[in-house]
Design a protein around this motif. Structure first.
Motif, PDB file in Angstrom:
ATOM      1  N   ALA A   1      -6.979  -8.374  48.720  1.00  0.00           N
ATOM      2  CA  ALA A   1      -7.824  -9.442  50.096  1.00  0.00           C
ATOM      3  C   ALA A   1      -9.596  -9.608  50.320  1.00  0.00           C
ATOM      4  CB  ALA A   1      -7.104  -8.747  51.502  1.00  0.00           C
ATOM      5  N   ARG A   2      -9.436  -8.551  50.023  1.00  0.00           N
ATOM      6  CA  ARG A   2     -11.208  -7.965  49.977  1.00  0.00           C
ATOM      7  C   ARG A   2     -11.600  -8.786  48.808  1.00  0.00           C
ATOM      8  NH1 ARG A   2     -14.681  -5.136  47.100  1.00  0.00           N
ATOM      9  NH2 ARG A   2     -14.184  -3.367  46.053  1.00  0.00           N
ATOM     10  N   THR A   3     -10.895  -9.757  47.330  1.00  0.00           N
ATOM     11  CA  THR A   3     -11.466 -10.269  46.692  1.00  0.00           C
ATOM     12  C   THR A   3     -11.247 -11.655  46.846  1.00  0.00           C
ATOM     13  OG1 THR A   3      -9.363  -9.024  44.989  1.00  0.00           O
ATOM     14  CG2 THR A   3     -11.803  -8.278  45.182  1.00  0.00           C
TER      15      THR A   3
ATOM     16  N   ASP B   1     -11.976 -20.241  43.550  1.00  0.00           N
ATOM     17  CA  ASP B   1     -11.282 -20.386  44.266  1.00  0.00           C
ATOM     18  C   ASP B   1     -12.165 -21.385  45.630  1.00  0.00           C
ATOM     19  OD1 ASP B   1      -9.177 -22.946  45.413  1.00  0.00           O
ATOM     20  OD2 ASP B   1      -8.010 -22.003  45.248  1.00  0.00           O
ATOM     21  N   THR B   2     -12.311 -21.754  46.159  1.00  0.00           N
ATOM     22  CA  THR B   2     -13.528 -21.869  46.939  1.00  0.00           C
ATOM     23  C   THR B   2     -12.911 -22.271  48.188  1.00  0.00           C
ATOM     24  OG1 THR B   2     -14.614 -24.371  46.394  1.00  0.00           O
ATOM     25  CG2 THR B   2     -15.746 -22.711  46.028  1.00  0.00           C
ATOM     26  N   ARG B   3     -12.010 -23.025  47.982  1.00  0.00           N
ATOM     27  CA  ARG B   3     -11.198 -23.289  49.384  1.00  0.00           C
ATOM     28  C   ARG B   3     -10.106 -22.204  49.398  1.00  0.00           C
ATOM     29  NH1 ARG B   3      -6.433 -26.539  46.104  1.00  0.00           N
ATOM     30  NH2 ARG B   3      -6.999 -24.312  44.842  1.00  0.00           N
ATOM     31  N   ASP B   4     -10.252 -21.054  49.140  1.00  0.00           N
ATOM     32  CA  ASP B   4      -9.501 -20.284  49.898  1.00  0.00           C
ATOM     33  C   ASP B   4     -10.659 -18.660  49.741  1.00  0.00           C
ATOM     34  OD1 ASP B   4      -9.098 -18.909  47.636  1.00  0.00           O
ATOM     35  OD2 ASP B   4      -6.860 -19.430  47.889  1.00  0.00           O
ATOM     36  N   THR B   5     -11.386 -18.889  48.460  1.00  0.00           N
ATOM     37  CA  THR B   5     -12.227 -17.090  48.418  1.00  0.00           C
ATOM     38  C   THR B   5     -13.912 -17.199  48.941  1.00  0.00           C
ATOM     39  OG1 THR B   5     -10.962 -16.857  46.431  1.00  0.00           O
ATOM     40  CG2 THR B   5     -13.218 -15.724  46.789  1.00  0.00           C
ATOM     41  N   ARG B   6     -14.711 -16.771  49.888  1.00  0.00           N
ATOM     42  CA  ARG B   6     -16.106 -16.807  50.454  1.00  0.00           C
ATOM     43  C   ARG B   6     -16.545 -15.924  49.164  1.00  0.00           C
ATOM     44  NH1 ARG B   6     -12.974 -13.844  54.379  1.00  0.00           N
ATOM     45  NH2 ARG B   6     -13.988 -12.391  53.205  1.00  0.00           N
ATOM     46  N   HIS B   7     -17.719 -16.469  49.460  1.00  0.00           N
ATOM     47  CA  HIS B   7     -18.949 -15.761  47.976  1.00  0.00           C
ATOM     48  C   HIS B   7     -18.460 -14.663  48.158  1.00  0.00           C
ATOM     49  CE1 HIS B   7     -22.894 -14.962  46.921  1.00  0.00           C
ATOM     50  NE2 HIS B   7     -23.087 -16.019  46.342  1.00  0.00           N
ATOM     51  N   GLU B   8     -18.728 -13.415  49.302  1.00  0.00           N
ATOM     52  CA  GLU B   8     -18.869 -12.201  49.410  1.00  0.00           C
ATOM     53  C   GLU B   8     -17.392 -11.312  48.348  1.00  0.00           C
ATOM     54  OE1 GLU B   8     -18.272 -13.540  53.188  1.00  0.00           O
ATOM     55  OE2 GLU B   8     -19.285 -13.588  52.339  1.00  0.00           O
ATOM     56  N   GLN B   9     -16.175 -12.497  48.824  1.00  0.00           N
ATOM     57  CA  GLN B   9     -14.854 -11.857  48.106  1.00  0.00           C
ATOM     58  C   GLN B   9     -14.842 -12.532  46.639  1.00  0.00           C
ATOM     59  OE1 GLN B   9     -12.622 -14.144  50.444  1.00  0.00           O
ATOM     60  NE2 GLN B   9     -11.260 -12.837  51.616  1.00  0.00           N
ATOM     61  N   GLN B  10     -15.859 -13.878  46.115  1.00  0.00           N
ATOM     62  CA  GLN B  10     -15.771 -13.890  44.786  1.00  0.00           C
ATOM     63  C   GLN B  10     -16.863 -12.352  43.711  1.00  0.00           C
ATOM     64  OE1 GLN B  10     -14.306 -16.442  43.447  1.00  0.00           O
ATOM     65  NE2 GLN B  10     -14.688 -16.307  41.077  1.00  0.00           N
ATOM     66  N   LEU B  11     -17.724 -12.336  44.541  1.00  0.00           N
ATOM     67  CA  LEU B  11     -18.956 -11.664  44.396  1.00  0.00           C
ATOM     68  C   LEU B  11     -17.937 -10.149  44.319  1.00  0.00           C
ATOM     69  CD1 LEU B  11     -22.313 -11.901  45.563  1.00  0.00           C
ATOM     70  CD2 LEU B  11     -21.814 -11.682  43.222  1.00  0.00           C
ATOM     71  N   ALA B  12     -17.564  -8.805  45.030  1.00  0.00           N
ATOM     72  CA  ALA B  12     -16.567  -8.353  45.111  1.00  0.00           C
ATOM     73  C   ALA B  12     -15.433  -8.115  44.211  1.00  0.00           C
ATOM     74  CB  ALA B  12     -15.543  -7.411  46.610  1.00  0.00           C
ATOM     75  N   GLY B  13     -14.773  -9.561  43.658  1.00  0.00           N
ATOM     76  CA  GLY B  13     -13.936  -8.947  43.033  1.00  0.00           C
ATOM     77  C   GLY B  13     -14.464  -8.948  42.003  1.00  0.00           C
ATOM     78  N   MET B  14     -15.464  -9.788  41.403  1.00  0.00           N
ATOM     79  CA  MET B  14     -16.241  -9.706  39.787  1.00  0.00           C
ATOM     80  C   MET B  14     -16.556  -8.241  39.456  1.00  0.00           C
ATOM     81  SD  MET B  14     -17.949 -12.924  39.911  1.00  0.00           S
ATOM     82  CE  MET B  14     -19.939 -13.090  38.484  1.00  0.00           C
ATOM     83  N   GLU B  15     -17.168  -7.571  40.743  1.00  0.00           N
ATOM     84  CA  GLU B  15     -17.823  -6.770  40.443  1.00  0.00           C
ATOM     85  C   GLU B  15     -16.676  -5.267  40.313  1.00  0.00           C
ATOM     86  OE1 GLU B  15     -21.368  -3.521  42.681  1.00  0.00           O
ATOM     87  OE2 GLU B  15     -20.053  -5.171  43.638  1.00  0.00           O
TER      88      GLU B  15
END
Length: 229
Positions: free
Chosen positions: A74-76, A103-117
């Motif tokens: 969920a956090r990503t 997907d900017t429709r359901d993912t926030r900036h910080e979630q995208q970064l967390a997912g990549m990390e």
């Protein structure tokens, strides 16, 4: 490769002349050594950061090839978790797909970064998070992308070890055992979609450093500033 959000031409400043000369001298062979891996794949973060605002050409991370990739937490947001595989090329292909989809429709900036990390190596002496996080636009640009409901998916064509890396490995097979870091070049296409039916497709290429120690799952180390053939 280089990732681009919203513009095919939005790149920052290049490396200094001294830095480029150093890299030419060192070559991909240095990926086989501890210092070499860091030297080749570490570059100024803003080189990868996009800067334009047209919704027709954006880029970023993508869906990994099928099989083995866990569902995102969920956090990503929509970013998939890394696959549990030990093959460098297969992992690099999955990482490139992740880096070319969003997907900017359901993912926030910080979630995208967390997912990549979550894809990064936990060995801090090797990981170059700056080269990976530089693929992301700043929060303001991400917000503008979200206003356009912008999202992207990727199709991977192929992945391979660059010629210089294979030659270096042939010259010194034992060197890889210092860090088990492999250079892999991946090519593919990115399908970008935004509000009111807008869409476009772009070719993508990227060279990544991935770490695959024996009997362990692979992880992402860095993104090279230039694509290696």
């Amino acid at each position: 490769m280089r990732n681009r959000f919203l513009s095919p031409s939005g790149y920052g400043v290049g490396w200094s002349a001294n830095r480029r000369l150093t890299l030419v001298a060192i070559g991909l062979a240095c990926l086989l050594a501890v210092a070499g891996a860091t030297a080749y794949f570490t570059g100024p973060g803003d080189q990868h950061r996009p800067s334009s605002s047209s919704p027709t050409a954006s880029s970023s991370p993508s869906t990994a090839p099928s099989g083995g990739t866990r569902k995102p937490a969920a956090r990503t947001g929509s970013v998939p978790q890394p696959p549990r595989i030990s093959d460098p090329v297969a992992f690099a292909e999955a990482a490139a797909a992740m880096l070319w989809s969003y997907d900017t429709r359901d993912t926030r900036h910080e979630q995208q970064l967390a997912g990549m990390e979550a894809w990064m190596t936990t060995e801090s002496e090797y990981g170059d998070w700056a080269s990976v996080s530089a693929q992301m636009p700043d929060p303001a640009l991400w917000s503008r992308m979200a206003d356009q409901k912008q999202h992207a998916t990727a199709t991977i064509t192929e992945g391979h070890y660059p010629a210089a890396f294979k030659q270096a490995l042939a010259d010194d097979p034992a060197a890889i055992t210092k860090a088990y870091i492999y250079a892999v070049t991946v090519t593919g296409k990115q399908q970008i979609t935004w509000a009111k039916g807008g869409q476009g497709t772009e070719d993508r290429s990227i060279t990544l450093a991935v770490q695959c120690r024996p009997s362990q799952d692979c992880s992402l180390v860095a993104i090279a500033p230039h694509v290696a053939p």
